[in-house]
Design a protein around this motif. Structure first.
Motif, short mmCIF file in Angstrom:
data_model
loop_
_atom_site.label_atom_id
_atom_site.label_comp_id
_atom_site.label_asym_id
_atom_site.label_seq_id
_atom_site.Cartn_x
_atom_site.Cartn_y
_atom_site.Cartn_z
N UNK A 202 0.93 -1.21 -0.06
CA UNK A 202 0.08 -0.07 -0.09
C UNK A 202 0.70 1.47 -0.16
N UNK A 203 1.91 1.33 0.66
CA UNK A 203 2.85 2.42 0.87
C UNK A 203 3.34 2.97 -0.42
N UNK A 204 3.97 1.93 -1.11
CA UNK A 204 4.62 2.17 -2.45
C UNK A 204 3.45 2.91 -3.52
N UNK A 205 2.38 2.32 -3.25
CA UNK A 205 1.23 2.80 -4.07
C UNK A 205 0.95 4.17 -3.76
N UNK A 206 1.04 4.78 -2.43
CA UNK A 206 0.84 5.87 -2.13
C UNK A 206 1.97 6.94 -2.72
N UNK A 207 3.17 6.46 -2.71
CA UNK A 207 4.08 7.03 -3.07
C UNK A 207 3.82 7.38 -4.77
N UNK A 208 3.72 6.32 -5.35
CA UNK A 208 3.37 6.53 -6.83
C UNK A 208 2.16 7.54 -7.03
N UNK A 209 0.80 7.42 -6.16
CA UNK A 209 -0.03 8.69 -6.19
C UNK A 209 0.59 9.86 -6.14
N UNK A 210 1.31 10.11 -5.10
CA UNK A 210 2.02 11.43 -5.04
C UNK A 210 2.61 11.77 -6.09
N UNK A 211 3.51 10.84 -6.61
CA UNK A 211 4.39 11.14 -7.68
C UNK A 211 3.73 11.62 -8.94
N UNK A 212 2.49 10.83 -9.23
CA UNK A 212 1.76 11.30 -10.54
C UNK A 212 1.06 12.71 -10.10
N UNK A 213 0.76 12.79 -9.14
CA UNK A 213 -0.06 14.16 -8.84
C UNK A 213 1.16 15.43 -9.23
N UNK A 214 2.26 15.11 -8.41
CA UNK A 214 3.33 16.11 -8.70
C UNK A 214 3.65 16.30 -10.37
N UNK A 215 3.74 15.15 -11.03
CA UNK A 215 4.02 14.93 -12.22
C UNK A 215 3.13 15.93 -12.96
N UNK A 216 1.56 15.55 -12.65
CA UNK A 216 0.75 16.20 -13.25
C UNK A 216 0.75 17.83 -13.13
N UNK A 217 1.08 18.30 -11.99
CA UNK A 217 1.12 19.70 -11.62
C UNK A 217 2.24 20.32 -12.38
N UNK A 218 3.46 19.72 -12.46
CA UNK A 218 4.67 19.95 -13.31
C UNK A 218 4.15 20.13 -14.74
N UNK A 219 3.68 19.02 -15.28
CA UNK A 219 3.35 19.32 -16.65
C UNK A 219 2.09 20.11 -16.79
N UNK A 220 1.26 20.29 -16.05
CA UNK A 220 0.11 21.24 -16.32
C UNK A 220 0.87 22.58 -16.24
N UNK A 221 1.72 22.86 -15.23
CA UNK A 221 2.19 24.45 -15.14
C UNK A 221 3.19 24.66 -16.43
N UNK A 222 3.90 23.54 -16.89
CA UNK A 222 4.57 23.76 -18.13
C UNK A 222 3.85 24.39 -19.36
N UNK A 223 2.60 23.58 -19.46
CA UNK A 223 1.85 23.88 -20.63
C UNK A 223 1.09 25.21 -20.22
N UNK A 224 0.83 25.55 -19.11
CA UNK A 224 0.30 26.95 -18.89
C UNK A 224 1.38 27.96 -19.21
N UNK A 225 2.61 27.75 -18.90
CA UNK A 225 3.55 28.77 -19.00
C UNK A 225 3.85 29.07 -20.70
#
Lengths: 248, 222
Positions: A202-225
């Motif tokens: 379960x804990x590595x799954x949570x880590x992956x969820x967090x990672x995907x969220x960070x990835x989404x925000x990074x990509x989203x922000x790059x596109x917005x820029x």
């Protein structure tokens, strides 16, 4: 508070602030995803029933979760745009749709890859698969409407409206599909029911969820820029910025 | 209130002066459902099994066809602009247009559905259920479709974009409507389905005209 809100809403100051945030988010996303992937692929014990195929879950579940919340964030951007007419919210909406659609597609594809060895078929008309498919259609609808409209202002308002209508309908669609599934499907699919996971899975799954969220925000922000630069290309600060880039 | 009735009357009159607008979607509906036996085979038990789904899907598509033209002529000749600028609340006028639209598109399908049910060898319980389901479900479809119709006003590929944005929203009605008929055919009660369809209708009746009104204003602004 409102002052800060409006300052962040101005394209120029968002561009400046996000210039510091994108590398930070990107690095964090890369680190988290790397940790999560290595942990999930190499160290997590194989499932006693599904064997190693269970590892697909570490991509599948995070992409599905983040895809759903990206629709929500897109619709919230739409609400902000319709109420306060902040142009940045429109940019955010436009940039969230393709990323969200791709994540939804990723969730569907990994689901199919997992389904083949586990259920013996690529596709099942299961409730969760179907509602994810409808989510993909909703993303495609927003993208289709936006690309079909010519005026930027009205295209933004129309797609914001559609995103909000979709957000209101999403729970209804989800519950109706769940209900349809319980009416039609044979009980053989009860392995879809989530097993109570031990913490080492379960804990590595949570880590992956967090990672995907960070990835989404990074990509989203790059596109917005990138989109801000394109929309503001005639303004003074973008010209200065570009001139500075050329001089370097 | 008189504005509402006046709009209903005006739209109905317009529809009946151009009967093709009303009849073409119905012809489309009939042709689509006749294609299924040709493609799948005439065996009565197969057809009875898919009857509810086929009739519902064909109803969704033909309703979309008629919604596509719902605001267009008013948009093109400037009537819509006057409606928005005028003294009467736009919400009432939109509601009137929606009622008139349902009377010429949803209601005929519901009324004719026993015929289609017999073409597909549906049992009499099933036929009763599909009439009720269409009566309760098609207004919801018109309400949801009108939002899309308003958003896609003036676009070059309006019909195509309309289908892409509206059809996913039709999923709950499709599921409930077909489940209601299936439940009736297998001899179970279907009050629950009817209540759910009615709840969806009331929900959409409360919110969808407001969304349509906003969308029309967006469409006029460009």
């Amino acid at each position: 508070m409102w002052n800060w809100f409006h300052r962040l809403g101005a394209p120029k100051s968002f561009y400046e602030i996000s210039g510091y945030l994108v590398p930070l988010l990107g690095t964090l996303a890369a680190l988290t995803l790397l940790t999560g992937v290595v942990w999930a692929l190499a160290f997590v014990p194989a499932d006693y029933q599904q064997g190693n195929t269970v590892r697909i879950m570490y991509i599948h579940v995070p992409s599905a979760i983040v895809a759903q919340s990206s629709y929500m964030m897109m619709a919230i951007a739409g609400i902000v745009f319709l109420i306060w007419r902040i142009k940045l919210a429109d940019v955010a909406l436009e940039c969230a749709a393709p990323v969200g659609a791709t994540l939804t597609l990723l969730a569907l594809a990994t689901g199919a890859i997992w389904g083949k060895p586990t259920w013996g078929t690529w596709w099942v008309w299961d409730a969760r698969l179907t509602s994810t498919l409808v989510l993909l259609f909703l993303f495609l609808g927003v993208m289709a409407l936006r690309s079909a409209m010519s005026g930027r202002e009205s295209a933004g308002r129309a797609s914001a409206m559609l995103a909000i209508v979709g957000l209101v309908n999403l729970p209804i669609i989800k519950y109706s599909v769940d209900w349809w599934f319980t009416l039609h499907q044979p009980s053989s699919l009860s392995l879809m029911k989530k097993p109570a996971m031990p913490p080492e899975m379960f804990i590595p799954l949570l880590v992956m969820v967090l990672g995907f969220y960070l990835f989404f925000f990074a990509i989203w922000m790059m596109r917005i820029r990138a989109e801000i630069l394109e929309r503001e290309q005639r303004t003074g600060w973008v010209r200065e910025l570009l001139a500075g880039e050329h001089a370097r | 209130m008189s504005a509402l009735f006046a709009t209903v009357g005006r739209d109905l009159r317009l529809h009946f002066r151009r009967p093709a607008d009303v009849l073409n979607p119905l012809a489309f509906f009939l042709i689509v459902i006749s294609l299924f036996p040709l493609g799948i085979g005439p065996a009565p038990e197969t057809l009875a099994g898919i009857a509810a789904g086929v009739i519902w899907v064909a109803a969704l598509l033909s309703l979309l066809l008629s919604i596509d033209t719902m605001f267009r002529s008013d948009y093109e000749d400037g009537t819509l602009e006057q409606m928005i600028l005028g003294r009467q609340p736009l919400l009432l006028l939109v509601l009137g247009k929606l009622i008139a639209q349902w009377l010429v598109s949803g209601l005929p399908i519901a009324v004719l559905s026993p015929l289609f049910g017999m073409m597909f060898f549906l049992s009499s319980d099933g036929i009763k259920a599909i009439v009720l389901a269409l009566l309760l479900g098609t207004p919801t479809l018109v309400l949801l479709g009108a939002i899309g119709g308003a958003l896609t006003l003036g676009l070059r590929q309006a019909g195509l974009v309309l289908s892409i944005i509206v059809l996913p929203l039709y999923v709950p009605v499709l599921i409930l409507g077909t489940a209601m008929v299936d439940s009736a055919v297998s001899g179970l009660g279907y009050t629950g389905h009817m209540l759910w369809l009615g709840a969806l209708l009331l929900f959409c009746l409360a919110l969808a005209p407001v969304a349509t009104q906003f969308s029309l204003k967006i469409a006029i602004s460009h």
